[in-house]
Design a protein around this motif. Sequence first.
Motif, PDB file in Angstrom:
ATOM      1  N   ALA A   1       0.781  12.555   6.094  1.00 37.39           N
ATOM      2  CA  ALA A   1       0.616  11.843   4.754  1.00 37.39           C
ATOM      3  C   ALA A   1       1.136  10.319   4.102  1.00 37.39           C
ATOM      4  O   ALA A   1       2.256  11.073   5.126  1.00 37.39           O
ATOM      5  CB  ALA A   1       0.407  12.856   3.938  1.00 37.39           C
ATOM      6  N   GLY A   2       1.422  10.138   3.774  1.00 39.24           N
ATOM      7  CA  GLY A   2       1.679   8.921   2.908  1.00 39.24           C
ATOM      8  C   GLY A   2       1.227   8.689   1.763  1.00 39.24           C
ATOM      9  O   GLY A   2       0.367   8.327   1.308  1.00 39.24           O
ATOM     10  N   GLY A   3       2.570   7.013   1.095  1.00 38.13           N
ATOM     11  CA  GLY A   3       1.941   7.098  -0.220  1.00 38.13           C
ATOM     12  C   GLY A   3       2.442   5.110  -0.699  1.00 38.13           C
ATOM     13  O   GLY A   3       3.157   4.827   0.152  1.00 38.13           O
ATOM     14  N   LYS A   4       1.602   4.991  -1.275  1.00 38.30           N
ATOM     15  CA  LYS A   4       1.747   3.465  -1.910  1.00 38.30           C
ATOM     16  C   LYS A   4       1.901   3.294  -3.395  1.00 38.30           C
ATOM     17  O   LYS A   4       0.291   4.264  -3.760  1.00 38.30           O
ATOM     18  CB  LYS A   4       1.001   2.272  -1.099  1.00 38.30           C
ATOM     19  N   LYS A   5       2.729   2.101  -4.126  1.00 38.59           N
ATOM     20  CA  LYS A   5       2.184   2.245  -5.258  1.00 38.59           C
ATOM     21  C   LYS A   5       1.534   0.236  -5.592  1.00 38.59           C
ATOM     22  O   LYS A   5       2.491  -0.047  -4.846  1.00 38.59           O
ATOM     23  CB  LYS A   5       3.884   2.197  -5.854  1.00 38.59           C
ATOM     24  N   VAL A   6       0.525  -0.015  -6.002  1.00 36.48           N
ATOM     25  CA  VAL A   6      -0.179  -0.708  -6.298  1.00 36.48           C
ATOM     26  C   VAL A   6      -0.660  -0.691  -7.822  1.00 36.48           C
ATOM     27  O   VAL A   6      -1.590  -0.011  -8.231  1.00 36.48           O
ATOM     28  CB  VAL A   6      -1.709  -0.643  -5.168  1.00 36.48           C
ATOM     29  N   ASN A   7      -0.132  -1.812  -8.724  1.00 39.43           N
ATOM     30  CA  ASN A   7      -0.340  -2.289  -9.889  1.00 39.43           C
ATOM     31  C   ASN A   7      -0.345  -1.553 -10.806  1.00 39.43           C
ATOM     32  O   ASN A   7      -0.806  -0.220 -12.242  1.00 39.43           O
ATOM     33  CB  ASN A   7      -1.489  -2.486 -10.092  1.00 39.43           C
ATOM     34  N   GLY A   8       1.222  -0.363 -10.122  1.00 41.60           N
ATOM     35  CA  GLY A   8       1.773   0.931 -11.369  1.00 41.60           C
ATOM     36  C   GLY A   8       0.732   1.686 -11.035  1.00 41.60           C
ATOM     37  O   GLY A   8       1.055   2.909 -11.930  1.00 41.60           O
TER      38      GLY A   8
ATOM     39  N   GLN B   1       1.739  -0.621   5.305  1.00 38.98           N
ATOM     40  CA  GLN B   1       1.032  -2.389   4.636  1.00 38.98           C
ATOM     41  C   GLN B   1      -0.301  -3.129   4.902  1.00 38.98           C
ATOM     42  O   GLN B   1      -0.624  -3.939   4.575  1.00 38.98           O
ATOM     43  CB  GLN B   1       2.211  -3.393   5.758  1.00 38.98           C
ATOM     44  N   TYR B   2      -1.032  -2.426   5.612  1.00 45.71           N
ATOM     45  CA  TYR B   2      -1.953  -2.335   5.392  1.00 45.71           C
ATOM     46  C   TYR B   2      -2.999  -2.055   4.795  1.00 45.71           C
ATOM     47  O   TYR B   2      -4.495  -2.413   4.014  1.00 45.71           O
ATOM     48  CB  TYR B   2      -3.144  -1.716   6.748  1.00 45.71           C
ATOM     49  N   VAL B   3      -2.366  -1.484   3.252  1.00 44.27           N
ATOM     50  CA  VAL B   3      -3.274  -1.016   2.070  1.00 44.27           C
ATOM     51  C   VAL B   3      -3.010  -2.115   1.058  1.00 44.27           C
ATOM     52  O   VAL B   3      -2.034  -1.987   0.799  1.00 44.27           O
ATOM     53  CB  VAL B   3      -2.649   0.487   1.608  1.00 44.27           C
ATOM     54  N   THR B   4      -4.577  -2.429   0.730  1.00 44.92           N
ATOM     55  CA  THR B   4      -4.263  -3.240  -0.199  1.00 44.92           C
ATOM     56  C   THR B   4      -5.823  -3.418  -1.103  1.00 44.92           C
ATOM     57  O   THR B   4      -6.351  -2.635  -1.344  1.00 44.92           O
ATOM     58  CB  THR B   4      -4.753  -5.022   0.687  1.00 44.92           C
ATOM     59  N   LEU B   5      -5.652  -4.116  -2.639  1.00 41.11           N
ATOM     60  CA  LEU B   5      -5.908  -4.266  -3.913  1.00 41.11           C
ATOM     61  C   LEU B   5      -7.040  -5.832  -3.691  1.00 41.11           C
ATOM     62  O   LEU B   5      -6.871  -6.443  -3.316  1.00 41.11           O
ATOM     63  CB  LEU B   5      -5.554  -3.858  -4.736  1.00 41.11           C
ATOM     64  N   SER B   6      -8.420  -4.946  -3.623  1.00 40.01           N
ATOM     65  CA  SER B   6      -9.614  -6.191  -3.466  1.00 40.01           C
ATOM     66  C   SER B   6     -10.208  -5.924  -4.569  1.00 40.01           C
ATOM     67  O   SER B   6     -10.363  -5.063  -5.671  1.00 40.01           O
ATOM     68  CB  SER B   6     -10.288  -5.677  -2.267  1.00 40.01           C
TER      69      SER B   6
END
Length: 466
Positions: free
Chosen positions: A126-133, A55-60
Amino acid sequence: MNWRLTGRYMVSVIIVTIITVFINLFIFMFWLVFQANSQHDEESTPETFTRSFRQYVTLSDNGITVNKEGQKALKEQNAWIQILDENGQDVYHDREPKGLKKKYTPIEIINLHKYKDEQLLSTIYAGGKKVNGKEYSYFIGFKNPSLGKYVLSYDTKEFVTKFNAGTIILLSIDALIALLIGYLFSRQLTKPLGRVIQGIQRLANGDYTIKMKSKGIYKDVFYNVNHLSKQLSSSKKEKDKLEQMREEWISHISHDIKTPLASIQGYAEIIQDPNYHLTVEQIREYAQIIESKSLYMKDVMEDLNLTTRLKNNDVMLHTERVNLVSLLRETLIDMLNDSRYADKSIELQTNVEKLMLNLDAILIRRAVTNLILNALVHNDADVKIVVQLEQKERTHVTIKDNGKGIEEEELEKVFDRYYRGTNTGTTHAGSGLGMAIAKDIIQKHGGDITIQSTAGEGTTIDIQLS
């Protein structure tokens, strides 16, 4: 017997041990499941923290990054983060340790997640997140030296097989240990029990010389067995003593009855024999002797019958309101009117003329008569007897004499059945039951009787009635 007790105890120990092992296994497995569930439910665990960190991983504008809340959370957990793109290339890191690589191959990613990195001094999740495809992976390392992570691989079928085998081995070992410990303890516990059983068997066989050391956990049992042995020994001595006195009494009674029987038979034969020409006076004299001897035998039989009935509690009291003063006075007058005791000194002393009690007049008269006769028989002809009546908390009837007294060793035997004192005159023939009958009658009325005596000074008998 000892092996039987030991075997029973050992079987009990083994059963308790096996049940205890099963309970411990159940509690341990329940605890493991509970701990696993509780850890999954806690948000503060490293694994949960890593999963929720997406939830804290974002795209700037500068690319992928971690917002301020995430940076604060990392600081609180004393952790670092590294974010990789789909090619394993480092695109972001924060609070990273020295020696952190910039690019990883797939196998390096797997090993870094699977094992603890000793170079980075961190435990990594380890974890993962999908951002903008695009798929991004991230590592979070915890710099906590007490935190560990291990990956466990197992075959369920093989695990169950080995678990069953291990359980059987564990139970077998526990059973052997329990068997050994149970044997050692049972020997210590059952050995004293064997001594107790042997002691009881000896008591049952009439051996009352048992004396066991009262120690250990069974000291109370040993004490009670010793006490029982003493009680039985005392009862046996009392029984033997009573049996000896009974045999002596039978011997005396046999002699005492044979003498009057011989007299009765002899005088009867003389009266019956036609060769003897007897006068009327002689016949009356012989008849009087026969009557006297018959009355004596009748008294002996009545004493025997009464003492047996009193001993067996077969005597019913016929109580009524009786003036004890009048009863005592009449008893003494009747005795003094008897030609055998007409010259004796028997005196009644009382400061009241009327004292009403619920009594069986016949039995009380019998008891007082026996006590006075005992004083007359066992003393010289000039003995003085005083009967005193006093009203205190209880009514006291005291019979005192100034005779020979009774030796201390004989004093406790005075009220025993069949006992004849050593001071009995040679001309006296009695049943030896008079004092015992008197005591039984007084106790039957709920009273007490005591005796005090000093050799050479006299004897005092105190009767207490309610």
